[in-house]
Motif scaffolding. Structure first.
Motif, short mmCIF file in Angstrom:
data_model
loop_
_atom_site.label_atom_id
_atom_site.label_comp_id
_atom_site.label_asym_id
_atom_site.label_seq_id
_atom_site.Cartn_x
_atom_site.Cartn_y
_atom_site.Cartn_z
N SER A 111 0.83 -1.21 0.00
CA SER A 111 0.00 0.00 0.00
C SER A 111 0.86 1.26 0.00
O SER A 111 0.34 2.38 -0.03
CB SER A 111 -0.92 0.02 1.23
OG SER A 111 -0.18 0.16 2.42
N ILE A 166 4.18 4.72 3.68
CA ILE A 166 2.77 4.32 3.68
C ILE A 166 1.94 5.48 4.20
O ILE A 166 2.11 5.91 5.35
CB ILE A 166 2.54 3.07 4.56
CG1 ILE A 166 3.36 1.89 4.05
CG2 ILE A 166 1.06 2.71 4.58
CD1 ILE A 166 4.64 1.67 4.80
N ASN A 201 -4.06 5.06 3.70
CA ASN A 201 -3.88 3.67 3.28
C ASN A 201 -3.66 2.76 4.49
O ASN A 201 -4.15 1.62 4.52
CB ASN A 201 -2.71 3.55 2.32
CG ASN A 201 -2.95 4.27 1.01
OD1 ASN A 201 -4.09 4.45 0.59
ND2 ASN A 201 -1.88 4.70 0.36
N ILE A 227 -6.03 -0.64 6.16
CA ILE A 227 -5.49 -1.94 6.58
C ILE A 227 -5.84 -2.23 8.03
O ILE A 227 -6.27 -3.33 8.39
CB ILE A 227 -3.96 -1.96 6.39
CG1 ILE A 227 -3.61 -1.86 4.91
CG2 ILE A 227 -3.35 -3.23 6.99
CD1 ILE A 227 -2.12 -1.71 4.64
#
Length: 218
Positions: A16, A95, A99, A103
């Motif tokens: 990601s 990251i 994003n 997760i």
């Protein structure tokens, strides 16, 4: 702590993000700047440090391959609390916050690991600041070298080969002392059999000897 990640979890997190490369000595982030992403170090070393009111550097931690940076800032949604300077050329995965949250919402087990890591880092930072106040430069250098040895994968019996070549100036900055003082301490460690040197750089560390000597502030 970082070693608790499974390959599946890391793959999920890193895919990601996007890869960035930074040369030695570059500042990756600055204290006070907006933090909207975390970094995962895939290669190299980064010195995380703060500045005192007197303008002295205080190293909060040395981060290397397999470690995340920026976790507490992300969860607190705050600006960067420290500076991050490259000690050896690094590759990092960046990251973004949005994003990462996707997760974490889908994988509570990953969220728990990040929270555990955050608590561990807080303890580490508190210990570092306590050592800065209570220990003299020899003790601070001993702890820094033990940290380097712990993160190294090149170990044989009681000897650890240093995977990063730090100059006296760099070590002096990390432990907040002068280059001359750092040089004298390193020579003292060498005579005590705690380290091996090539020129002015440390080649190998003997953790057991260094740990035993450091208890007495060498």
């Amino acid at each position: 702590m970082e070693s608790s990640w499974t390959s599946e979890e890391l793959t999920l997190i890193l895919k990601s993000g996007h890869l960035r490369k930074f040369p030695k000595n570059q500042i990756i982030f600055y204290a006070g700047a907006v933090c909207n992403e975390i970094y995962y170090i895939d290669k190299g070393w980064v010195n995380i440090y703060s500045m005192t009111d007197e303008g002295k550097r205080v190293s909060v931690g040395l981060r290397s391959k397999g470690e995340f940076v920026g976790i507490s800032e992300i969860f607190c949604r705050s600006s960067w609390q420290c500076f991050g300077q490259v000690l050896a050329e690094v590759d990092v995965y960046a990251i973004e916050l949005k994003n990462l949250y996707v997760i974490l919402d889908k994988h509570p087990s990953i969220l728990r690991k990040f929270l555990t890591l955050t608590a561990h880092r807080l303890q580490e930072a508190n210990t570092t600041m306590l050592n800065y106040v209570c220990k003299q430069a020899p003790g601070r250098l001993a702890l820094t070298l033990l940290n380097l040895a712990e993160k190294s994968s090149n170990k044989k019996n009681d000897k650890v080969k240093v995977s990063i070549k730090l100059t006296q100036e760099e070590l002096a900055a990390i432990i907040s002392t002068t280059r001359q003082s750092a040089g004298r301490i390193m020579n003292s460690f060498k005579k005590l059999g705690c380290i091996e040197m090539k020129g002015r750089q440390i080649e190998a560390i003997y953790p057991d000897k260094l740990r035993a000597k450091s208890l007495g502030e060498i």
